[in-house]
Design a protein around this motif. Structure first.
Motif, mmCIF file in Angstrom:
data_model
loop_
_atom_site.group_PDB
_atom_site.id
_atom_site.type_symbol
_atom_site.label_atom_id
_atom_site.label_comp_id
_atom_site.label_asym_id
_atom_site.label_seq_id
_atom_site.Cartn_x
_atom_site.Cartn_y
_atom_site.Cartn_z
ATOM 1 N N THR A 351 -0.849 -18.231 -21.388
ATOM 2 C CA THR A 351 -2.307 -17.996 -21.381
ATOM 3 C C THR A 351 -2.614 -16.541 -21.724
ATOM 4 O OG1 THR A 351 -2.197 -17.593 -18.983
ATOM 5 C CG2 THR A 351 -2.761 -19.831 -19.699
ATOM 6 N N GLU A 352 -1.871 -16.001 -22.687
ATOM 7 C CA GLU A 352 -1.981 -14.575 -23.020
ATOM 8 C C GLU A 352 -3.425 -14.169 -23.351
ATOM 9 O OE1 GLU A 352 -0.605 -11.436 -26.515
ATOM 10 O OE2 GLU A 352 0.639 -13.195 -26.121
ATOM 11 N N ALA A 353 -4.075 -14.899 -24.263
ATOM 12 C CA ALA A 353 -5.424 -14.513 -24.679
ATOM 13 C C ALA A 353 -6.396 -14.512 -23.500
ATOM 14 C CB ALA A 353 -5.918 -15.462 -25.772
ATOM 15 N N TYR A 354 -6.252 -15.519 -22.662
ATOM 16 C CA TYR A 354 -7.120 -15.649 -21.488
ATOM 17 C C TYR A 354 -6.902 -14.483 -20.527
ATOM 18 C CZ TYR A 354 -8.880 -17.849 -17.167
ATOM 19 O OH TYR A 354 -9.553 -18.135 -16.002
ATOM 20 N N LEU A 359 -8.372 -9.124 -18.217
ATOM 21 C CA LEU A 359 -8.000 -7.724 -18.020
ATOM 22 C C LEU A 359 -9.057 -6.799 -18.621
ATOM 23 C CD1 LEU A 359 -6.094 -5.413 -17.265
ATOM 24 C CD2 LEU A 359 -4.806 -5.873 -19.367
ATOM 25 N N GLU A 360 -9.546 -7.163 -19.799
ATOM 26 C CA GLU A 360 -10.584 -6.354 -20.439
ATOM 27 C C GLU A 360 -11.848 -6.303 -19.581
ATOM 28 O OE1 GLU A 360 -13.005 -6.031 -24.701
ATOM 29 O OE2 GLU A 360 -11.547 -7.639 -24.374
ATOM 30 N N ARG A 361 -12.180 -7.435 -18.952
ATOM 31 C CA ARG A 361 -13.370 -7.470 -18.085
ATOM 32 C C ARG A 361 -13.149 -6.598 -16.843
ATOM 33 N NH1 ARG A 361 -17.352 -6.542 -17.112
ATOM 34 N NH2 ARG A 361 -19.136 -7.645 -16.245
ATOM 35 N N GLU A 479 -13.326 -20.202 -22.933
ATOM 36 C CA GLU A 479 -13.847 -20.699 -24.213
ATOM 37 C C GLU A 479 -13.897 -19.542 -25.207
ATOM 38 O OE1 GLU A 479 -17.518 -22.790 -23.561
ATOM 39 O OE2 GLU A 479 -16.630 -24.085 -22.022
ATOM 40 N N ASN A 480 -12.727 -18.950 -25.416
ATOM 41 C CA ASN A 480 -12.538 -17.860 -26.383
ATOM 42 C C ASN A 480 -13.405 -16.640 -26.102
ATOM 43 O OD1 ASN A 480 -10.659 -19.431 -27.919
ATOM 44 N ND2 ASN A 480 -12.397 -20.574 -28.763
#
Length: 692
Positions: A351-354, A359-361, A479-480
């Protein structure tokens, strides 16, 4: 129409848990379970999740099966239930075979109201579960079932079979942290698509939210601890090595601190937890494994030595402080080095992208230039309009300007992109970017294309992040990472709501304001010492005897009798019988000691007027005669204090005494009156009648 079980809920609440009323959302959740309906309950740490299945377990026929992820959590909750007179047990791999068999015999006999079991151990019970009456299933820490959750636990995925095997048994899933994606996944994974979801407020207004730069962390910590002596707290670090190094540094400075991490033996970890629960080691330096399920209400601060990988975990960990509702301080140290390290942890995972989006948030929260509580609650879908006044930004705000027009442009772009695009694309459209991604989707033709081309990309990104932190926008990570408008955004677009944005500078200097350390009353410390002694005698954690909140209520109410002690919040029938006498001795000795310098008549009057004790109770406690106590009341009245004598002597009795005074040869002495009334009127009443 309320069922019998619902009508009995208040009696059960007082008898077994010692409370007179429910916390927000508890009663609605409990009613739903008692109506045999599936339920999802999202409640913050300290919001009273456990009661939402423990009380229905007592009201419903059969045994409640509670699936719980941590052995320490099971043991603590079972100890607390037993202390409240509730038949409960736990079943897991840590128990000897003989103990497991005894638990199974109790389960089969129908003697248990609650059985806690680890998800890995549940299959071993299948053969028994089919033969007994089950009142309900409770899945605690339910976010562990979701791969979207921050603590995914594969063993939880087998729990879907519970509804398949027992379709008519109500199931309640509970967690303290779950965003929209996780909540939806919980319903799917547990096969409860029609479950009613209750989401309590995530606001913990007693927590001070403080973010500091990552430089000189140790100096910040020592400066902080100087103002928070003798308080319990947790410091979270990313690595085992960091916990040991920092714990050693703290110990060298004279603080009682221990390191906690997965590299320790089970026995070592258990001992450290018990030392912390019993205030023997007030400071724990730990990896994130520490604290889940520990029911310690007097944690006064939580420090994150490193940034967390997502807001979910951060919120859960700061929620371990201030569970008694008293002020607590949270500090998050933030540095870009932490971000780089956490990105490496996420890279290569399924779930890398998720994870990277979350983390960015988290990074955006740490860099927030507006009220942190707004940002925190907005993440969980709870939008507040007023700044909290209890975070570092509110205490020392940056400079703001009217950013309404910029906010309207950003919100309009999100709307015209049908809320389907992530932040990067929204910024490209607003800046009028001429790249393939924009042109392939035809976005160069929408009305807001290029509407903010006069604003630098980096600044525009920061303004959009501020809108996220203010709850004007929100992200659907699963959802991306697409951006959506919140109800607040619609007010900005259509109702003229003004938006303040912070002026963007390279570095915002903030001066942190800390809460002054709470001064514990001497009585509280005496009560805590007694609690620790009683807990050690039964080899249980201190909170099993009473929570800090209950001790605080004792300190406030200062009960002198068993009847008054029963009114203390958290004192049910079982604990009244076990502990009232011990605690009343401490309270009475303390109060008598405080009053020892008062004149004797003032002490008696104070006990009557402020503690609502009767003259006979005062006499018994002070070792005096009732005549003396009534004499004290007369003395206080002579000194100018209001006193209503009519509660002790009637006007007819006063007249009888005055009539006797005329007839008696020696009206100055009391004995002639006593004999005149054939010894049926006490001396104190004669004295009172003569005075009046």
């Amino acid at each position: 129409m309320e069922t019998t079980a619902q009508l009995n809920k208040f009696e059960l609440l007082k008898t077994h848990f010692g409370y007179d009323s429910f916390l927000p959302n508890q009663e609605e959740i409990i009613n739903n379970v008692l109506d045999q309906k599936d339920t999802i309950a999202i409640m913050p740490t300290g919001g009273g999740k456990s009661l939402c299945f423990q009380l229905p377990a007592l009201a419903l026929d059969g045994t409640a099966i509670v699936i719980s992820p941590l052995i320490a959590l099971m043991k603590d909750q079972v100890d607390a239930l037993k202390a409240n007179g509730v038949p409960a047990q736990f079943f897991n791999s840590s128990q000897p075979y003989e103990e497991q068999q005894q638990v199974l015999r109790e389960l089969q006999s129908g003697n248990l109201k609650l059985l806690y079991v680890a998800p890995e151990s549940l299959p071993q019970l299948n053969f028994i579960l089919k033969t007994i009456k089950i009142g309900l299933f409770a899945v605690d820490e339910a976010h562990c079932i979701s791969s979207w959750g921050h603590d995914f636990r594969p063993a939880y995925t087998q729990l879907k079979s519970l509804k398949e095997q027992f379709p008519n048994v109500p199931l309640i899933a509970l967690t303290a942290t779950a965003d929209r994606a996780t909540r939806e996944d919980i319903a799917v994974q547990l096969a409860i698509p029609n479950a009613e979801t209750f989401i309590a407020s995530f606001d913990r207004p007693n927590l001070y939210l403080d973010v500091r730069p990552g430089q000189n962390r140790n100096k910040h910590i020592f400066d902080f601890l100087r103002n928070h002596k003798n308080e319990c707290g947790i410091i979270y670090c990313l690595s085992r090595k960091s916990t040991e190094k920092l714990a050693a540094t703290l110990s060298a400075k004279g603080y009682k601190a221990e390191a906690y991490h997965a590299g320790l033996t089970s026995e070592e970890r258990t001992q450290i937890q018990e030392n912390f629960i019993n205030d023997i080691s007030p400071i724990i330096v730990a990896t994130i494994a520490f604290g889940m399920g520990i029911d310690k209400s007097n944690v006064r601060w939580v420090i994150h030595y490193n940034m967390r990988k997502n807001i979910d975990g951060y919120y859960q960990e700061i929620g371990r402080s201030g569970r008694d509702g008293q002020p607590a301080h949270t500090i998050l140290f933030y540095s870009f080095a932490d971000v780089i390290m956490l990105r490496k942890f996420a890279e290569g995972s399924e779930t890398e992208a998720y994870q990277l989006a979350k983390l960015e948030r988290m990074q955006q929260y740490a860099e927030a230039l507006s009220c942190r509580r707004k940002a925190l609650l907005g993440y969980f879908g709870e939008h507040i309009t007023e700044d909290c006044g209890n975070c570092d930004i509110c205490r020392t705000p940056p400079k703001y300007f009217d950013g309404t027009l910029i906010a309207q442009k950003i919100c309009s772009a999100v709307a015209r992109l049908q809320e389907q695009e992530a932040l990067g694309m929204v910024l490209d459209v607003l800046r009028g970017a001429q790249n393939a991604q924009v042109y392939d989707k035809g976005y160069q033709n929408i009305k807001t294309y290029g509407a903010a081309k006069d604003i630098a990309w980096r600044d525009l990104q920061q303004y959009a992040i501020q809108l996220l932190n203010q709850g004007v926008l929100q992200i659907y990570f699963h959802e991306n990472g697409r951006l959506l408008l919140t109800p607040l955004a619609k007010k900005v677009l259509f109702e003229g709501k003004k938006v303040r944005l912070a002026v963007i500078i390279q570095e915002v200097e903030t001066v942190k304001t800390e809460r002054a350390p709470r001064k514990r009353a001497e009585l509280f410390d005496k009560l805590r010492e007694l609690r620790l002694k009683l807990a050690q005698e039964i080899n249980k954690p201190a909170f099993v005897v009473f929570s800090d909140a209950t001790l605080e209520d004792m300190e406030h109410k200062k009960p002198r009798t068993r009847e008054a002690f029963a009114e203390v919040s958290g004192v049910g029938e079982a604990k009244l019988e076990k502990y009232a006498d011990d605690f009343l001795k401490v309270i009475n000795r303390h109060l008598d000691g405080l009053e020892s310098n008062l004149p004797t008549h003032e002490r008696s009057f104070k006990m009557f007027a402020e503690e609502n004790l009767s003259p006979s109770e005062i006499a018994a406690k002070r070792g005096l005669s009732e005549d003396s106590i009534y004499g004290h009341f007369i003395k206080m009245h002579q000194l100018g204090n209001d006193f209503e004598f009519s509660q002790f002597i009637t006007s007819e009795e006063i007249q009888l005494i005055k009539d006797a005074k005329i007839k008696l040869e020696n009206p100055e002495a009391l004995k002639p009156y006593f004999e005149y009334f054939e010894e049926k009127m006490p001396y104190w009443k004669i004295k009172m009648g003569l005075y009046l």
